[in-house]
Design a protein around this motif. Sequence first.
Motif, short mmCIF file in Angstrom:
data_model
loop_
_atom_site.label_atom_id
_atom_site.label_comp_id
_atom_site.label_asym_id
_atom_site.label_seq_id
_atom_site.Cartn_x
_atom_site.Cartn_y
_atom_site.Cartn_z
N TRP A 89 12.28 19.05 -69.48
CA TRP A 89 12.21 17.59 -69.41
C TRP A 89 11.08 17.13 -68.51
O TRP A 89 10.56 16.03 -68.68
CB TRP A 89 13.54 17.02 -68.94
N TYR A 131 8.19 16.63 -70.83
CA TYR A 131 8.29 15.38 -71.58
C TYR A 131 7.95 14.19 -70.68
O TYR A 131 7.31 13.22 -71.13
CB TYR A 131 9.70 15.21 -72.15
N ARG A 132 8.37 14.26 -69.43
CA ARG A 132 8.06 13.17 -68.50
C ARG A 132 6.56 13.09 -68.25
O ARG A 132 5.99 11.99 -68.20
CB ARG A 132 8.82 13.40 -67.20
#
Length: 281
Positions: free
Chosen positions: A148, A151-152
């Motif tokens: 994640w 993705y950030r």
Amino acid sequence: MGTGGRSGLRPGKGNTEGVAAGKGNTDGVAAAPTAASASCQYRCIECNQEAKELYRDYNHGVLKITICKSCQKPVDKYIEYDPVIILINAILCKAQAYRHILFNTKINMHGKLCIFCLLCEAYLRWWQLQDSNQNTDPNDFIRYAKEWDFYRMFAIASLEQTAFFIGIFTFLWVERPMTAKKKPNFILLLKALLLSSYGKLLLIPAVIWEHDYTPLCLRLIKVFVLTSNFQAIRVTLNINRKLSFLAILSGLLMESTMVYFFQRMEWDVGSDCAIYKSQDF
């Protein structure tokens, strides 16, 4: 940034049926505009004047490059060049190569190139973030959190690039009416900026072949991308270097504001920002 052929004509626009790389035309004239495509214009790569055709295709494959009525030079000499030569000229930021690519060819890879460049930038930030936070815990939750993080970083890189473009468009929207009656074509400018950001693809090799000069390489890549954006603005809107430079500065100011906002929100935007932002003009 290559053109992928020698015809130099946009298929389906402004061409007579059957014209492709000097083959298939029997009436002796290539790129003759029809009523439905009269608005489709090419550009002279030397003087930026509009032209109705790039070359004429006579019988037996005899081609004759169209001469510009304004500067008396070939409208587009690059239609005879190999794509590799065109790419080299684009890397050297030659205005003629940019005009050939932006006005006299049909390239529909802007979106894909933008996504891929953002992925490269997100990977660089994610890689540096993981490098600064060493953790050998094999726990699945840790691996999920790292995923994640990528993705950030992709979202943050997208927002920063959007802010950069908004800064450029805002400056040109305010400044352009003062210098010309014709409004800038922001759609074409957006495509030109996306194409001219291809230098971000070099971020991945810079990470893979890591060495002591990697920070310097990242700075040089940033400068190269900004130089390409500068040339894209100047060629697309046919404006002087001063306005193009100020537009780039406006974009960097807006991008830096976005980075400052993220830092105030205590979001880790990646250690590459410390490299990039400190080197911006």
